[in-house]
Structures are given as C-alpha cells and as structure tokens.
Design a protein around this motif. Structure first.
Motif: not given
Lengths: 131, 393
Positions: A1-9, A64-73, A75-84
């Motif tokens: 999956m593609r992980v994208k996140a951005a913030i301004t400091v 775990g592919g798409a299923v693994g991603e759903k489980i992570q989502r 649980a709030g632990t998808t890479p993009d949520q963690q990156a945010d």
C-alpha cells in the motif's frame, strides 16, 4: 500500500530537518516513521512564511494483504494512521517543546489511544515524567 | 477531590476522583473558586455530543488560585488568581500566532478523531468530550491547566469572581459573535437565543455601535432580561400567530430584514413548527443528523441581502436542510467560530474594570459544587427562571 501523510511545522526547513535527524530515534515521538526510508520523506518551505511542509510518501507491503489492512484499520494501526500521529507528535515537540498529554490520552496522540481512551479525569497513578 | 462527572445521558454525579497532577512542563494546577454550567454543557448532558465516557469530568468555565506550576511556566506563581479560557492553545503554532486560538494545531491529542468529522480539528477543550482531547474539566475542586503560560489571565485588584468568571467563555463568545458582524451605525442586528451568550452578544452589538438589537427566544423571562438589562427589543416566536418569525422581523425593519444576524442557539434549537421539530428530534435520536437547525435556518432566511450571518451557537456535526439557495441568492456572508478567547481576555477585562460591561446580571443560581446535578436540571428545564448557574467548590 501507499502511505501518504503531510504536516506543516512552523519553523524553517533547515531546523526542521536537523531536528528530524536528531529525534528520529525517539520512540516517544516516532512509532513508525523513525525507521522509514529517508527517500520517502521530503521537506519543503511552506508558502506565506508558515515554516516547513513535511511530506511522507512510502511504499509499504502490508502483511496479509487487503484483509490485513482492514484489520489494521480497525485497530487504528495502519501505517498511514501511524504516520499521521508520528507527524503530529513531532510537530508538537518542535512547536511546544513536548508531546501534549491529556487525562484521556496520557501518552499523547496515537491511534491506540483513540480506541483505548481513559475517562477524562485525573490519573490515579503518578506519571513522574516531569522533572 | 470532588468533581462533576458525566455518567450517561441526562446523568451527572459529583464524585471523588484523583487530584490533578502536572503532566506537561507548561501545566499549572488551579484550585477552583468558581465555575459555571454552560449552555453547551447541556449538549453533553443530553447525550448529543459523541465520544463522551462515563467518569469524564465536566466543565470549561472556571477560575481559581494557582497551587502548582510546571518547570516551564514562567509567568504564573503559586497564589496567583486566574481565569482560564476554555480553548487550550499552545501559542506557538501558526494558527495561535494568527490569533485563532480555538483552532490551535497542537493542543488536542485526539485531533485525529476530530479530523474524521470536520476535516481538521478544534483545539483541545476542557471537559468537552474525547473529540476535543479528553481533558478533565473544571466543575471540580481543582484542574490541570495545560499551556498555562499562554492561557490563564491574572486577576489583580478587587473584582469579584462573578465579575470575571465569564471571561472564560460566554462573555468573549458573545462579544465575538457581535464582532464578526462588524456592527455599523444604522445596523439592525437580530440575535437568536436569549441565553447568556445571546444576551452578551446583544450587549456587545449595542456597545459596538449597532443602531437596534432585536433578541429572539421563546422564554419570556429571558426576553425580559434582554429588554431590561441589555436594552434590546425582543420577539417571542411562540407568541406569533399567523405570520412567521421571518415576516415579523421583515416588518420590524421596514421591509429590509435585519442587516446582520447572530445564531447564539446551536444544535438543540426548537422549531415553532411542531412537525419539523419532531422530525429533527427523531433524526438526532437515530443519529441521522447531529444538529437541529431551526435558529440558523431562520437567521439565514431573515437576513437582508448582502448581510452577515454570525454563528457562535455550538454545533457538533451535520445539519439537514440548510437553505444554501438563500445564502447564495441573497449574497450573504457566513462567519463562525468557537471563540478565540485568549485574544479577548485583556480588552474585555478592561471593559469590566471600567464598567462598560457588568456580566453578573445573567447569574440566577449559585449552588455548592455538590449540587451540580440540580444545576444541570435547572438549566436544562429552565426551572425557576434559570439563566446561568454558578457552582462553588
């Protein structure tokens, strides 16, 4: 999956980049991006003298592919949520001096805290992090 | 310590909870001398605001005495008397530096949750659900105040708690509601809601130079306060017979409609039309709509073309049937915001000191902290002509 996140400091790019190198090993701030490939992280001056834009753009293979991603989502632990959350804590440390804590989220911003909130009342155990 | 805690829909209890402690270097602990129940607390009480947990300490209007400070708080010392603004703001992000303290980018640790309902987040707020950070509130004997080097204003001199307590929220909120309309000589300004915020908005609109101010509500005792204490004209929409509120306001303003309108009602408004009100109550209960919108709809419909709609009533999420056609076709400007309290503290304190504003007139009830549940009931059901309830820990 593609992980994208951005913030301004609200600090100049050279300072933000220097602090990123300095703090990337700090696991109070970074749960995910600390080990990320530097080529996937870009620092740009923000328009209107608003400091530095940080862009994260990483390719990540999810167990775990798409299923693994759903489980992570859930649980709030998808890479993009963690990156945010990593970016939020990094911004807090640079702009305010430390990770901001509340009674409901005593460990600060983080996906796991969102799902395991404590009631918003003072903690019964001493935190002891303040010297 | 004793604290007012949320225990579920329409249920608050004053219970024993741990004493607050310093969690961040810029925290202070304040021993609370006076606190108040806000109209927006009733949204939490009634279960309209998501992300509440049993045991959450309520309250975002409070003041007291500093009893402890973190190592990075240089401007306050133990013993200082302070009023604490309800938004928690860091003072160093670009929003804070632009004076937009209620959209501070750093103070809400649960900003990621708020992003999902609003695209971006509100600042942290004391005692106002986990969406706004999960900060324990101030209807308690003491509270932890984050970013104490930025928020609290010191009160020297002999002003009473009652004179300055409302600097924490409702006085600046009402003032900002009026200021957003940029009152001009000759303006007729209509204010929906004669609760404390609406009354202060009306007072500020007059102070800022509006020619006439019309306050709208359904409770005669509150409208009497608007007439007698603020010097406004009033309309009781439940007393209108055939013609509706919009027509009435149009007639009162020479056929033009009010130049500027202020919504000081928020998500629990009442519609004179019983069927629409019943439909919206149903949709709220079914979670199909979080915000009832009669006040905002009427305000938009009543406003004269080219006018300004100022929204300071508390809304939480989604509202149905907003008349966007009227907004576009009448060239209206909508301005809104949770109050950026910090920027009003100094000037409004001077207004209080000089006697321009005496906000104490809204206080109808003063109760010991342990009677907070009675205060919530009195405010919710407008018992005993309740306008504002102050609690004394």
């Amino acid at each position: 999956m593609r992980v994208k996140a951005a913030i301004t400091v609200n600090l100049p790019p050279d300072e933000v980049q220097r602090r990123w190198q300095e703090l990337r090993g700090d696991d109070e701030i970074f749960g995910y991006l600390g080990d990320a490939d530097p080529s996937g992280i870009r620092f740009e001056p923000a328009p209107g003298e608003r400091g530095t834009e940080i862009y994260v753009d990483l390719e990540e293979s999810t167990f775990g592919g798409a299923v693994g991603e759903k489980i992570q989502r859930v649980a709030g632990t998808t890479p993009d949520q963690q990156a945010d959350d990593d970016l939020r804590r990094f911004k807090q440390v640079l702009e305010t001096g430390e990770v901001v804590r509340s009674d409901g989220s005593p460990n600060g911003a983080g996906p796991r805290q969102h799902r395991a909130q404590r009631p918003a009342q003072p903690l019964d155990e001493p935190v002891g992090a303040i010297s | 310590m004793r604290a007012t805690t949320w225990q579920g829909k329409n249920k608050v209890e004053v219970t024993d909870v741990p004493d607050p402690q310093i969690l961040n270097r810029r925290d202070a602990i304040v021993q609370i001398t006076s606190t108040a129940i806000c109209g927006s607390d009733l949204h939490l009480y009634g279960g309209f605001m998501p992300s509440m947990m049993e045991g959450d300490v309520l309250g975002h209007e409070f003041m007291g005495t500093v009893t402890d400070v973190g190592p990075d708080v240089g401007n306050l010392k133990v013993g200082d008397r302070v009023v604490v603004p309800f938004p928690i703001a860091c003072g160093s992000c670009s929003q804070c530096q632009a004076g937009l303290f209620s959209v501070c980018e750093n103070s809400n640790p649960n900003a990621g949750m708020f992003d999902q309902i609003a695209g971006q987040s509100l600042s942290g707020v004391f005692g106002y659900s986990h969406l706004t950070g999960g900060f324990a509130g101030g209807q308690a004997e003491a509270a932890r105040v984050p970013f104490a080097d930025v928020g609290p204003i010191k009160i020297d001199g002999d002003l009473t708690d009652e004179q300055v307590l409302f600097l924490s929220d409702i006085l600046p909120t009402g003032y900002m509601g009026a200021e957003l309309t940029d009152p001009q000589p000759g303006d007729v300004i209509a204010v929906w809601g004669a609760g404390p915020v609406g009354l202060f908005a009306a007072m500020a609109a007059r102070f800022l130079g509006a020619h006439r101010v019309i306050v709208i509500d359904r409770f005669e005792y509150r409208l009497r306060m608007a007439r007698e204490k603020v010097g406004c004209e009033t309309v009781n929409y439940e007393g209108l017979e055939d013609e509706g509120l919009v027509d009435t306001l149009r007639y009162m303003t020479g056929g033009r409609g009010p130049d500027k309108v202020i919504d000081a009602v928020g998500m629990e408004g009442h519609d004179h039309h019983g069927l629409i009100h019943a439909m919206e109550r149903f949709k709220q209960a079914q979670k199909m709509e979080t915000d009832r919108g009669p006040a905002l709809r009427q305000a938009i419909m009543a406003c004269r073309p080219g006018g300004v709609v100022s929204v300071i009533g508390a809304y939480g999420g989604l509202m149905d049937k907003v008349p966007m056609g009227a907004v576009l076709n009448k060239s209206l400007t909508i301005k809104a915001g949770q109050c950026h309290v910090h920027r009003y503290l100094e000037p409004l304190l001077r207004n209080i000191e000089s006697g321009d504003f005496d906000p104490t007139f809204v206080i109808t009830h003063t109760l010991p902290l342990d009677e907070a549940p009675n205060g919530y009931e009195a405010m919710k059901h407008k018992e005993d002509d309740c306008v504002k309830c102050v609690l004394k820990p």
